[in-house]
Design an enzyme around this catalytic site. Structure first.
Site, PDB file in Angstrom:
ATOM      1  CE1 TYR A 132      -5.612   2.738  -4.552  1.00 10.10           C
ATOM      2  CE2 TYR A 132      -4.085   4.316  -4.776  1.00 10.10           C
ATOM      3  CZ  TYR A 132      -4.027   3.089  -4.230  1.00 10.10           C
ATOM      4  OH  TYR A 132      -3.145   1.919  -3.664  1.00 10.10           O
TER       5      TYR A 132
ATOM      6  CB  CYS B  16      -0.819  -0.065   1.076  1.00 12.39           C
ATOM      7  SG  CYS B  16      -1.753   1.540   1.417  1.00 12.39           S
TER       8      CYS B  16
HETATM    9  N1  LIG Z   1      -6.615   7.855   3.352  1.00 15.97           N
HETATM   10  C1  LIG Z   1      -5.814   6.528   3.820  1.00 15.97           C
HETATM   11  C2  LIG Z   1      -6.445   5.693   2.551  1.00 15.97           C
HETATM   12  C3  LIG Z   1      -5.843   4.144   3.236  1.00 15.97           C
HETATM   13  C4  LIG Z   1      -5.887   3.282   1.741  1.00 15.97           C
HETATM   14  O1  LIG Z   1      -7.073   3.254   1.245  1.00 15.97           O
HETATM   15  N2  LIG Z   1      -5.469   2.151   1.991  1.00 15.97           N
HETATM   16  C5  LIG Z   1      -5.917   1.358   1.544  1.00 15.97           C
HETATM   17  C6  LIG Z   1      -4.946   0.005   0.581  1.00 15.97           C
HETATM   18  S1  LIG Z   1      -3.371   0.816  -0.131  1.00 15.97           S
HETATM   19  C7  LIG Z   1      -7.064   0.238   2.126  1.00 15.97           C
HETATM   20  O2  LIG Z   1      -6.689  -0.034   2.936  1.00 15.97           O
HETATM   21  N3  LIG Z   1      -7.893  -0.412   1.302  1.00 15.97           N
HETATM   22  C8  LIG Z   1      -8.489  -1.135   2.125  1.00 15.97           C
HETATM   23  C9  LIG Z   1     -10.358  -1.037   1.836  1.00 15.97           C
HETATM   24  O3  LIG Z   1     -10.078   0.102   1.428  1.00 15.97           O
HETATM   25  O4  LIG Z   1     -10.959  -1.817   2.442  1.00 15.97           O
HETATM   26  C10 LIG Z   1      -4.909   7.522   4.034  1.00 15.97           C
HETATM   27  O5  LIG Z   1      -3.651   8.061   3.736  1.00 15.97           O
HETATM   28  O6  LIG Z   1      -3.988   6.033   5.288  1.00 15.97           O
END
Ligand SMILES: N[C@@H](CCC(=O)N[C@@H](CS)C(=O)NCC(=O)O)C(=O)O
Length: 333
Positions: free
Chosen positions: A189, A57
């Site tokens: 994204y 990530c």
């Molecule tokens: N706003 C958050 C975004 C984090 C994020 O979207 N992480 C993704 C992985 S790249 C995630 O865990 N996605 C799981 C989901 O959306 O269910 C940050 O910058 O910390």
């Protein structure tokens, strides 16, 4: 898509795109701060905090980078989830290369930690998570804020020689991070998850316009904010390092590879070769995660083979002057 609703795990709970087919990122719920101030609820104590991350990530990668650059490895512990994510969300599979158990609670799934922190949580279960071992709760799960906290609030335990938010550069750093977020960090994204041609076209145009602009600026100066490595470079790095091997193909950001840019490519190698950076990059996890975890984007779950890039090649950027940090702010967008 999957998320927690009132503490229950639901696999049909939200749509990630709006009616225009545009990807919409959800807001992050845990927003407390560690502060190096008397009376603060979360004090910057060594051994008190823990990060849950995925090497795949880009947002979690920011926090691993600042931990490494600031020498906080002994002060802040880390667990790493499986890069493959299915309907159960992020999980712990310590038997897999580069993954760990949940060393604090032995959980099977990351969502268990979210429910522990808030039994009624209604949110996506994302990485990174900054966990407080003392109060047994989530301090924050927004990468930009975690990055800032680890950078600025741990002076008593961190390597003070590294300051990624230096006086005199702060406005520039914040503005650059704002400027690159929508077109570049989130832009890949927005392109990859777009459900309509117009949404894809807009995202991809904004992305490559922004990359071209920064490529030009980086012809004159070593780092995004001038002559010093800052948090803005951390934020840019985690997108650029994934770009050619993942975003170009998987998210159809294929107008150009990063390794075809005159300045972005040496800049990326320069950052990669900065002590403490390379060991945070696990391309195997990155590729496995993206190509196998978004079946609506790559239904075959096949992992694309290339390109083979030499991040260790000479970059020739050490001699670049830099210039005053605020010069960028006056340049037309
Ligand atoms: N706003 C958050 C975004 C984090 C994020 O979207 N992480 C993704 C992985 S790249 C995630 O865990 N996605 C799981 C989901 O959306 O269910 C940050 O910058 O910390």
């Amino acid at each position: 898509m999957n998320m927690l609703v009132d503490g229950e795990w639901r696999t049909d709970a939200y749509e990630s795109t709006n009616e225009e087919g545009e990807f919409e990122r959800q807001k992050t719920p845990f927003r407390d701060w560690i502060r190096d101030e008397p009376g603060a609820r979360f004090q910057p104590e060594s051994g008190r905090y823990h990060l849950y991350v995925s090497y795949a990530c880009p947002w979690a990668h920011r926090t691993l980078l600042v931990r490494s650059l600031k020498g906080l490895e002994d002060a802040i512990s880390v667990d790493v989830v499986d890069p493959f994510r299915d309907d159960d969300g992020w999980q712990f599979t310590p038997e897999k290369d580069g993954c760990t158990e949940d060393s604090l609670y032995g959980s099977d799934f990351l969502r268990e930690l979210y429910v522990e922190a808030d039994p009624d949580a209604t949110c996506r279960v994302t990485v990174p998570v900054l966990w407080d071992k003392k109060e047994e709760t989530i301090v924050n799960n927004e990468s930009r804020e975690i990055l800032r906290m680890l950078d600025t609030e741990f002076d008593d335990v961190a390597n003070r020689d590294v300051d990624l938010f230096p006086e005199g550069y702060r406005d520039a750093v914040d503005q650059i991070m704002d400027d690159i977020y929508e077109p570049i960090n989130n832009g890949v994204y927005r392109a990859g998850f777009a459900k309509k041609q117009s949404a894809y076209d807009t995202a991809v145009t904004e992305l490559f316009d922004a990359l071209e602009r920064w490529d030009e600026i980086l012809g004159e100066q070593r780092y995004l904010a001038g002559d010093r490595l800052t948090e803005a470079d951390i934020a840019m790095f985690t997108t650029l390092v994934r770009f050619d091997q993942v975003y170009h193909t998987h998210f159809m950001c294929n107008k150009q590879f990063i390794h075809q840019y005159d300045n972005l490519w040496p800049y990326l190698r320069d950052l990669y070769q900065t002590p403490g950076v390379a060991e945070t990059v696990r391309m195997g996890h990155i590729k496995e995660h993206y190509y196998t975890t978004h079946p609506d984007v790559t239904p075959s779950r096949l992992i694309a083979v290339g390109p083979d890039l030499d991040f260790g090649r000479e970059h020739d950027r050490a001699g670049l002057a830099g210039g005053p940090p605020n010069a960028l702010l006056t340049q037309p967008q």
